[in-house]
Design a protein around this motif. Structure first.
Motif, PDB file in Angstrom:
ATOM      1  N   TRP A 248     -63.083  36.918 -12.567  1.00 48.31           N
ATOM      2  CA  TRP A 248     -63.071  37.861 -11.446  1.00 48.31           C
ATOM      3  C   TRP A 248     -61.742  38.591 -11.315  1.00 48.31           C
ATOM      4  O   TRP A 248     -61.624  39.532 -10.517  1.00 48.31           O
ATOM      5  N   ASN A 249     -60.756  38.175 -12.082  1.00 46.62           N
ATOM      6  CA  ASN A 249     -59.461  38.861 -12.051  1.00 46.62           C
ATOM      7  C   ASN A 249     -59.107  39.422 -13.434  1.00 46.62           C
ATOM      8  O   ASN A 249     -57.966  39.752 -13.702  1.00 46.62           O
ATOM      9  N   LEU A 250     -60.102  39.492 -14.323  1.00 50.23           N
ATOM     10  CA  LEU A 250     -59.955  40.133 -15.633  1.00 50.23           C
ATOM     11  C   LEU A 250     -60.903  41.326 -15.643  1.00 50.23           C
ATOM     12  O   LEU A 250     -62.045  41.211 -15.187  1.00 50.23           O
ATOM     13  N   PHE A 251     -60.451  42.448 -16.195  1.00 52.12           N
ATOM     14  CA  PHE A 251     -61.231  43.678 -16.084  1.00 52.12           C
ATOM     15  C   PHE A 251     -61.607  44.242 -17.445  1.00 52.12           C
ATOM     16  O   PHE A 251     -60.841  44.139 -18.405  1.00 52.12           O
ATOM     17  N   VAL A 252     -62.796  44.808 -17.502  1.00 52.21           N
ATOM     18  CA  VAL A 252     -63.293  45.489 -18.697  1.00 52.21           C
ATOM     19  C   VAL A 252     -63.661  46.908 -18.289  1.00 52.21           C
ATOM     20  O   VAL A 252     -63.934  47.181 -17.120  1.00 52.21           O
TER      21      VAL A 252
ATOM     22  N   GLY B  30     -65.021  37.369 -18.144  1.00 50.56           N
ATOM     23  CA  GLY B  30     -64.368  36.068 -18.312  1.00 50.56           C
ATOM     24  C   GLY B  30     -65.228  34.985 -17.691  1.00 50.56           C
ATOM     25  O   GLY B  30     -66.397  35.209 -17.367  1.00 50.56           O
ATOM     26  N   ASP B  31     -64.662  33.806 -17.507  1.00 59.50           N
ATOM     27  CA  ASP B  31     -65.425  32.690 -16.939  1.00 59.50           C
ATOM     28  C   ASP B  31     -65.681  32.907 -15.447  1.00 59.50           C
ATOM     29  O   ASP B  31     -65.292  33.915 -14.867  1.00 59.50           O
TER      30      ASP B  31
ATOM     31  N   GLY C 235     -79.483  41.239 -11.983  1.00 65.37           N
ATOM     32  CA  GLY C 235     -78.409  40.304 -12.287  1.00 65.37           C
ATOM     33  C   GLY C 235     -78.345  39.110 -11.353  1.00 65.37           C
ATOM     34  O   GLY C 235     -79.274  38.813 -10.612  1.00 65.37           O
ATOM     35  N   ASP C 236     -77.191  38.433 -11.413  1.00 66.11           N
ATOM     36  CA  ASP C 236     -77.011  37.220 -10.619  1.00 66.11           C
ATOM     37  C   ASP C 236     -76.469  37.506  -9.225  1.00 66.11           C
ATOM     38  O   ASP C 236     -76.238  36.591  -8.452  1.00 66.11           O
TER      39      ASP C 236
ATOM     40  N   LYS D 201     -68.702  35.000 -15.440  1.00 64.38           N
ATOM     41  CA  LYS D 201     -69.854  34.529 -16.217  1.00 64.38           C
ATOM     42  C   LYS D 201     -70.597  33.464 -15.410  1.00 64.38           C
ATOM     43  O   LYS D 201     -70.257  32.286 -15.454  1.00 64.38           O
ATOM     44  N   GLU D 202     -71.647  33.898 -14.685  1.00 67.07           N
ATOM     45  CA  GLU D 202     -72.368  32.955 -13.830  1.00 67.07           C
ATOM     46  C   GLU D 202     -73.872  33.055 -13.964  1.00 67.07           C
ATOM     47  O   GLU D 202     -74.586  32.209 -13.467  1.00 67.07           O
TER      48      GLU D 202
END
Length: 183
Positions: A134-138, A128-129, A161-162, A103-104
């Motif tokens: 960066w180590n959580l996946f959807v 995630g934050d 995007g960012d 989330k950036e």
């Protein structure tokens, strides 16, 4: 003491053909006809495409929670390409993309193309934050495609995007088995 001899009549006529038939078949000039073997069509299976196994743009990143321990970091304008084979006859597949996105800032748009046809474009979401994300996946649904036997190409392109998303893998699931059903 008297010995009594028992007389047994054994009818071997039913056994003789079973003993001699294999010998006759093996030694005869003309073989007995055989029944054709039924052909079995290859079954439709799930196709999983690991990001690091594709070609094209992106940087391979080590991630402990990723499938295979790696992702591919894609920036806007970059794309990843996979070539894969389908052995089964024509079937419908639901596609899904598994990725990480911290989330950036604004989210990216992911476009999935199969054999040159855009299947779906969607805005990714934060997993995630800005650190642990960066180590959580959807996993998000990425469209539907009908594929026949042979070689196919899937392309995943990132825009806007960012600046980045990390792709873990893309899944093609027959008839929705194991894929997300909400399109």
């Amino acid at each position: 003491m008297r010995k009594i001899a028992a007389k047994r009549d054994v009818d071997l006529s039913g056994i003789v053909p079973w003993i001699f038939m294999p010998l006759l078949v093996a030694c005869s000039a003309q073989p007995f006809p055989t029944q054709p073997s039924p052909s079995v069509a290859p079954s439709v299976t799930v196709v999983s495409l690991e990001a690091e196994d594709g070609s094209g743009d992106g940087l391979v990143i080590q991630r402990s929670r990723a499938s295979g321990g790696q992702t591919v970091h894609l920036a806007p304008g970059e794309r990843r390409l996979w070539t894969f084979d389908v052995r089964a006859a024509r079937a419908d597949y639901l596609l899904s993309v598994t990725y990480a996105n911290g989330k950036e800032g604004p989210n990216e748009v992911l476009s999935v193309t199969v054999d040159g046809t855009v299947v779906r474009s969607f805005e990714n979401r934060d997993s995630g934050d800005s650190i642990e994300g960066w180590n959580l996946f959807v996993t998000d649904p990425a469209g539907r495609s009908t594929l026949g036997r042979g070689s196919h190409t899937l392309t995943l392109e990132v825009n806007g995007g960012d600046g980045c998303v990390e792709v873990d893998f893309v899944t093609l699931s027959p008839d929705g088995a194991g894929a997300l059903n909400s399109f």
